[in-house]
Scaffold this active site. Structure first.
Site, mmCIF file in Angstrom:
data_model
loop_
_atom_site.group_PDB
_atom_site.id
_atom_site.type_symbol
_atom_site.label_atom_id
_atom_site.label_comp_id
_atom_site.label_asym_id
_atom_site.label_seq_id
_atom_site.Cartn_x
_atom_site.Cartn_y
_atom_site.Cartn_z
ATOM 1 N N CYS A 1 -2.495 8.846 2.566
ATOM 2 C CA CYS A 1 -2.192 8.320 1.236
ATOM 3 C C CYS A 1 -3.341 8.586 0.285
ATOM 4 C CB CYS A 1 -1.864 6.830 1.302
ATOM 5 S SG CYS A 1 -3.121 5.838 2.101
ATOM 6 N N GLU B 1 0.878 -1.177 0.000
ATOM 7 C CA GLU B 1 0.000 0.000 0.000
ATOM 8 C C GLU B 1 0.910 1.220 0.000
ATOM 9 O OE1 GLU B 1 -3.043 -0.136 -0.467
ATOM 10 O OE2 GLU B 1 -3.724 -2.110 0.179
#
Length: 496
Positions: free
Chosen positions: A287, A253
């Site tokens: 993110c 990720e």
């Protein structure tokens, strides 16, 4: 000193205290709030050995029973939600409401995983051979390494750990060296659940502290079956190469350069709120933070003026003060990255509103709106800061092309009331991201859906849907219940 005393009080309440050579500094005011010991080579070896032993025991425990441990952990989190949330805010700087939300994510994924513990099902598959049956099973995989980042210091670990545990795996956690104390607190809460559970193997979950060298040693260890790493694309490339060399599984990720398209058919009040939270929540350090926004020519001037007015009045300050919507950047390096990006944009002819540093202890900055003349420069990379790059567009297909033209492919959204525009954005010819939203921002994913992205974001998936399969190994079985041995595809093997 006050923040350090607050942290000590919280950790004491949770039944743990720790000190060592690696200090944690609060972004709230830059003060030292505690320390943890850095793992040695022997500590890393012991953690991997203990995780292996725990796995061999834990995998034999029925999955619904494993779910009971996660249920107890979720209840323990409920009991100490406010204290853990306060520690999250002190150590990573996000507003207290976001700290509370992060702990709630942990609770939610525990609830999800408890239900999942009774649904780890495979398939029954039709066989072409008479008297045969095919089926698939999912079995525990092995020790799981979770490498987490500072911006979600506890929730991302829980996404992984809750699923890994009900799937029958042991867990090693290497938290960010910027937020080690929240990991200490979570481990203490987890150990309370283990005590209530009664017969979990020792070391079914462990925390190992350290910097990049510690993470690299854990990634390279052949006893680690799966590495789930959250962080930069640069970090992910290194993890992926080391893992691939020994055929270990990964869930990566990584970075995101997320975009939203604001149509001339959008509900502009809705879009304004969605853009502001996505871009400037967590001070732009998610993110999934919104980095780029494409605004239709017909509404550009009015919408951008509304953005400027709202961002200029947005309350930024001490994240422990409930009136503030954004806190500080994590450290001085983050501020330097923001300053460099704004200088680069300015040199390209951008019109910048905001972005000034505030006169406070810690790296507090005003949100920055950057109207770019062209889609280039710093807008093509991720800067972990409250910077929103703004572009005009006229043709939706061109806006989608520009959105997709960056390396990352995590999150995206469109604001429009035109069903044709929305469906085009969601189609195979639309957004190339792992998350594509309509009339909500790029951040704020729920745990029920699989979370992750494509391209340089790494391709991993965590949390909901069928993400649990990454933590298990698939076995296909063929059972012959006849007295014959026919071969597949009509092959003959006649011994005469």
């Amino acid at each position: 000193m006050k923040l350090a005393a607050d942290v000590e009080t919280i950790l004491t309440h949770l039944g743990t205290q720790i000190s060592g050579d690696m200090a944690s500094y609060s972004p709230v005011d830059g003060s030292n709030i505690g320390s943890v010991p850095t793992a040695s080579a022997s500590d890393i070896d012991a953690a991997c050995a203990n995780a292996t032993a725990a796995f061999h025991s834990w995998r034999a425990v029925p999955a619904p029973r494993r779910g009971e441990l996660v249920r107890l952990f979720g209840n323990a989190l409920r009991e100490d939600k406010e204290k853990l949330a306060r520690l999250v805010t002190i150590e990573c700087g996000k507003p207290l409401s976001e700290g509370m939300g992060e702990v709630q994510e942990m609770i939610d994924i525990c609830d999800f995983a408890v239900g999942l513990s009774r649904q780890l099902h495979g398939l029954t598959i039709a066989s072409e051979r008479p008297g045969h049956r095919m089926m698939e099973q999912w079995h525990p995989l092995g020790p799981v390494l979770v490498i987490s980042a500072f911006n979600f210091p506890v929730a991302v670990w829980a996404w992984n750990a809750a699923l890994a545990l009900v799937c029958g795996n042991s867990v090693i956690w290497k938290p960010s060296e910027k937020t080690p104390l929240t990991a200490v607190a979570v481990q203490a809460i987890f150990e309370r659940a283990v005590t209530a559970f009664g017969d979990a193997p020792a070391h079914v979950s462990q925390v190992v502290h350290g910097g990049r060298d510690v993470g690299a040693a854990l990634v390279a260890d052949p006893r680690i079956a799966l590495i789930s790493a959250t962080g930069s694309t640069q970090m992910g490339r290194k993890v992926g190469q080391v893992a691939a060399a020994r055929f270990a599984k990964t869930i990566l990720e990584l970075g995101g350069n997320n975009a939203a398209i604001i149509s001339d058919k959008a509900d502009l009040a809705l879009a304004l709120r969605g853009v502001l939270f996505s871009a400037f929540g967590t001070s732009g350090q998610r993110c999934t933070s919104l980095r780029r926004v494409f605004v239709h020519d017909a509404i550009y001037d009015n919408f951008v003026e509304a953005l400027k007015a709202a961002s200029t009045s947005m309350a930024v300050g001490d994240p422990l003060d409930g009136g503030n919507l954004a806190g500080p950047l994590i450290d001085e390096a983050a501020y330097d990255g923001m300053r460099i990006a704004l200088d680069e944009a300015r040199a390209l002819g951008a019109n910048i509103t905001g972005g000034a540093r505030m006169d406070m202890k810690g790296a507090y900055v005003r949100p920055a709106l950057v109207e770019m003349p062209t889609h280039n420069g710093p807008a093509l990379r991720e800067t972990f800061a409250p910077i929103l790059y703004i572009f005009r567009y006229h043709d939706l297909a061109h806006a989608i092309t520009l959105q997709n033209s960056v390396g990352a492919g995590l999150s995206s959204s469109i604001f429009s009331t035109d069903v044709r525009e929305c469906e085009r954005f969601l189609s195979a010819e639309g957004s190339d991201c792992g998350i594509a939203n309509v009339n909500i921002g790029t951040s704020g994913a729920e745990i029920g859906g699989a979370f992750g992205g494509e391209k340089e974001t790494g391709g991993g998936r965590e949390s909901g849907s069928d993400a649990w399969k990454a933590y298990m190994r698939r076995v296909t079985n063929t059972i012959n219940y006849s007295n014959e041995l026919p071969l597949a595809q009509g092959v003959t093997f006649d011994l005469g």
